[in-house]
Design a protein around this motif. Structure first.
Motif, PDB file in Angstrom:
ATOM      1  N   SER A  31       0.815  -1.216   0.000  1.00 25.06           N
ATOM      2  CA  SER A  31       0.000   0.000   0.000  1.00 25.06           C
ATOM      3  C   SER A  31       0.850   1.267   0.000  1.00 25.06           C
ATOM      4  CB  SER A  31      -0.891   0.020   1.250  1.00 25.06           C
ATOM      5  OG  SER A  31      -0.092   0.156   2.417  1.00 25.06           O
ATOM      6  N   ARG A  32       0.199   2.396  -0.258  1.00 24.51           N
ATOM      7  CA  ARG A  32       0.888   3.686  -0.161  1.00 24.51           C
ATOM      8  C   ARG A  32       1.393   3.909   1.252  1.00 24.51           C
ATOM      9  NH1 ARG A  32      -2.183   8.305  -3.773  1.00 24.51           N
ATOM     10  NH2 ARG A  32      -2.097   7.200  -5.783  1.00 24.51           N
ATOM     11  N   ALA A  33       0.568   3.523   2.228  1.00 28.18           N
ATOM     12  CA  ALA A  33       0.989   3.677   3.622  1.00 28.18           C
ATOM     13  C   ALA A  33       2.221   2.831   3.904  1.00 28.18           C
ATOM     14  CB  ALA A  33      -0.149   3.278   4.558  1.00 28.18           C
ATOM     15  N   GLY A  34       2.316   1.662   3.260  1.00 28.31           N
ATOM     16  CA  GLY A  34       3.482   0.811   3.434  1.00 28.31           C
ATOM     17  C   GLY A  34       4.743   1.462   2.903  1.00 28.31           C
ATOM     18  N   TYR A  35       4.666   2.030   1.710  1.00 22.07           N
ATOM     19  CA  TYR A  35       5.828   2.724   1.148  1.00 22.07           C
ATOM     20  C   TYR A  35       6.212   3.923   2.023  1.00 22.07           C
ATOM     21  CZ  TYR A  35       5.039   0.054  -3.163  1.00 22.07           C
ATOM     22  OH  TYR A  35       4.880  -0.953  -4.085  1.00 22.07           O
ATOM     23  N   ARG A  36       5.200   4.616   2.551  1.00 24.14           N
ATOM     24  CA  ARG A  36       5.480   5.770   3.399  1.00 24.14           C
ATOM     25  C   ARG A  36       6.186   5.354   4.688  1.00 24.14           C
ATOM     26  NH1 ARG A  36       0.670   7.357   4.091  1.00 24.14           N
ATOM     27  NH2 ARG A  36       0.515   8.870   2.383  1.00 24.14           N
ATOM     28  N   SER A  37       5.771   4.226   5.259  1.00 27.15           N
ATOM     29  CA  SER A  37       6.392   3.774   6.508  1.00 27.15           C
ATOM     30  C   SER A  37       7.843   3.372   6.295  1.00 27.15           C
ATOM     31  CB  SER A  37       5.602   2.604   7.108  1.00 27.15           C
ATOM     32  OG  SER A  37       5.768   1.430   6.337  1.00 27.15           O
ATOM     33  N   LEU A  38       8.177   2.929   5.089  1.00 31.63           N
ATOM     34  CA  LEU A  38       9.573   2.617   4.790  1.00 31.63           C
ATOM     35  C   LEU A  38      10.393   3.897   4.641  1.00 31.63           C
ATOM     36  CD1 LEU A  38       9.264  -0.290   2.183  1.00 31.63           C
ATOM     37  CD2 LEU A  38       9.635  -0.443   4.646  1.00 31.63           C
ATOM     38  N   ALA A  39       9.791   4.901   4.032  1.00 31.84           N
ATOM     39  CA  ALA A  39      10.511   6.151   3.776  1.00 31.84           C
ATOM     40  C   ALA A  39      10.803   6.921   5.055  1.00 31.84           C
ATOM     41  CB  ALA A  39       9.711   7.027   2.821  1.00 31.84           C
ATOM     42  N   THR A  40       9.985   6.711   6.091  1.00 29.82           N
ATOM     43  CA  THR A  40      10.156   7.451   7.343  1.00 29.82           C
ATOM     44  C   THR A  40      10.274   6.475   8.508  1.00 29.82           C
ATOM     45  OG1 THR A  40       8.825   9.272   6.477  1.00 29.82           O
ATOM     46  CG2 THR A  40       9.192   9.210   8.865  1.00 29.82           C
ATOM     47  N   SER A  41      11.425   6.465   9.164  1.00 27.27           N
ATOM     48  CA  SER A  41      11.634   5.560  10.290  1.00 27.27           C
ATOM     49  C   SER A  41      10.632   5.820  11.392  1.00 27.27           C
ATOM     50  CB  SER A  41      13.050   5.744  10.861  1.00 27.27           C
ATOM     51  OG  SER A  41      14.023   5.416   9.901  1.00 27.27           O
ATOM     52  N   PRO A  73      25.758   9.581   4.130  1.00 25.43           N
ATOM     53  CA  PRO A  73      24.811   9.569   5.260  1.00 25.43           C
ATOM     54  C   PRO A  73      23.381   9.926   4.873  1.00 25.43           C
ATOM     55  CG  PRO A  73      26.023  11.606   5.277  1.00 25.43           C
ATOM     56  CD  PRO A  73      26.578  10.804   4.122  1.00 25.43           C
ATOM     57  N   ILE A  74      22.792   9.102   4.006  1.00 23.97           N
ATOM     58  CA  ILE A  74      21.409   9.312   3.593  1.00 23.97           C
ATOM     59  C   ILE A  74      20.695   7.963   3.707  1.00 23.97           C
ATOM     60  CG2 ILE A  74      21.948   8.915   1.152  1.00 23.97           C
ATOM     61  CD1 ILE A  74      19.810  11.013   0.460  1.00 23.97           C
ATOM     62  N   PRO A  75      19.477   7.910   4.241  1.00 23.56           N
ATOM     63  CA  PRO A  75      18.795   6.628   4.435  1.00 23.56           C
ATOM     64  C   PRO A  75      18.521   5.905   3.115  1.00 23.56           C
ATOM     65  CG  PRO A  75      17.725   8.374   5.700  1.00 23.56           C
ATOM     66  CD  PRO A  75      18.674   9.042   4.759  1.00 23.56           C
ATOM     67  N   VAL A  76      18.826   4.632   3.066  1.00 23.63           N
ATOM     68  CA  VAL A  76      18.581   3.823   1.869  1.00 23.63           C
ATOM     69  C   VAL A  76      17.105   3.837   1.488  1.00 23.63           C
ATOM     70  CG1 VAL A  76      18.632   1.478   0.930  1.00 23.63           C
ATOM     71  CG2 VAL A  76      20.549   2.302   2.300  1.00 23.63           C
ATOM     72  N   LEU A  77      16.218   3.729   2.495  1.00 23.99           N
ATOM     73  CA  LEU A  77      14.797   3.574   2.226  1.00 23.99           C
ATOM     74  C   LEU A  77      14.093   4.890   1.882  1.00 23.99           C
ATOM     75  CD1 LEU A  77      13.842   0.908   4.918  1.00 23.99           C
ATOM     76  CD2 LEU A  77      14.536   0.583   2.546  1.00 23.99           C
TER      77      LEU A  77
END
Length: 273
Positions: free
Chosen positions: A75-85, A158-162
């Motif tokens: 889901s979109r919410a799933g992709y968002r949760s990966l992008a933001t720890s 120093p940038i998050p992979v996700l």
């Protein structure tokens, strides 16, 4: 949507690179903290997608590990949760087991490249992508300033992979709702095999949906199949989980936390077992 998430993150990091480094540190911390339970975390994610069947396949010649399910597409919410720890897409805690994308982050220990195949797209997170994003976001002066401020070597990004995925359209694995593909480091094959060996019918006793797990490329492992029967009781419920060899009764109850488990102030909390 995924591309906009990426753009928003890069814009934020360019405006305040301290936020970027903090996000990188959070990602690194959670990645390390969940090391040792990667397969279990991925199974929980499949269960959260309400899949009754899961396929775990390994290609030892090309160092590829696949976790596929036929539940709900990513889901979109799933992709968002990966992008933001620490941002969970799973609001109803009684419905979901996993949380905050931690399961997905745990596999970064094994792999420099992870892809999600779902919704007709391949979304890839990799060290190569993050290095490219870092180089394109900042000029040499700012990159040097960031590294000097945080005492980082010139080879450090120093940038998050996700936060910075690449995305393409594809019909690969279209028979599944979602497939996680890892291009794992060969040094971790022993750990992968150990975690696969540890999966038994008991492993999925407390999952809500999964009834079968099929293993491909693991000659030492037989497939798991169980049945679930729900019977109502006067108080709570019993869930009978059966396979070819044994029957388990799993009881659920809820109410006021027993006094011996209350804190020193005697505060009572609702609980669920």
């Amino acid at each position: 949507f995924v591309l906009q998430l990426k753009k928003d993150k890069i814009d934020l990091y360019k405006k305040d690179y301290h936020e970027m480094v903090a996000a990188y540190n959070r990602e690194a911390a959670t990645t390390s903290g969940y090391n040792g339970r990667q397969i279990l975390e991925l199974l929980q994610n499949c269960d959260d997608q309400q899949s009754e069947s899961v396929v775990i396949e390994i290609d030892r010649n090309n160092n590829r590990l696949l976790i596929a399910n036929k539940g709900i597409p990513f889901s979109r919410a799933g992709y968002r949760s990966l992008a933001t720890s620490n941002l969970s897409s799973k609001i109803d805690k009684t419905q979901y087991i996993g949380n905050k994308g931690l399961g997905f982050r745990s596999i970064l220990n094994w792999s420099k490249k992870v892809s999600i195949f779902s919704n007709g797209f391949k979304v890839t997170y990799s060290n190569e992508n993050k290095e490219k994003a870092f180089d394109e976001a900042f000029d040499e002066t700012i990159k040097n300033e960031i590294r000097e401020t945080y005492n980082l070597q010139s080879t450090f990004y120093p940038i998050p992979v996700l936060s910075v995925p690449e995305i393409i359209e594809t019909e690969t694995y279209s028979e599944y709702a979602a497939v996680i593909e890892l291009n794992y480091n060969g040094d971790f094959i022993k750990r992968i095999d150990e975690q696969i060996k540890a999966i038994t019918s008991e492993t999925i006793l407390f999952l809500h949906h999964i009834k079968s797990i099929k293993f491909k490329g693991f000659p030492f492992k037989t497939d798991i199949h169980i049945d679930r029967e729900i019977e109502n009781l006067v108080k709570g419920s019993v869930q009978k989980i059966t396979n070819d060899f044994e029957i388990w009764d799993v009881y659920q109850d809820e109410g006021v936390l027993p006094k011996k488990y209350q804190d020193q102030q005697g505060i009572t909390e609702n609980y669920q077992i």
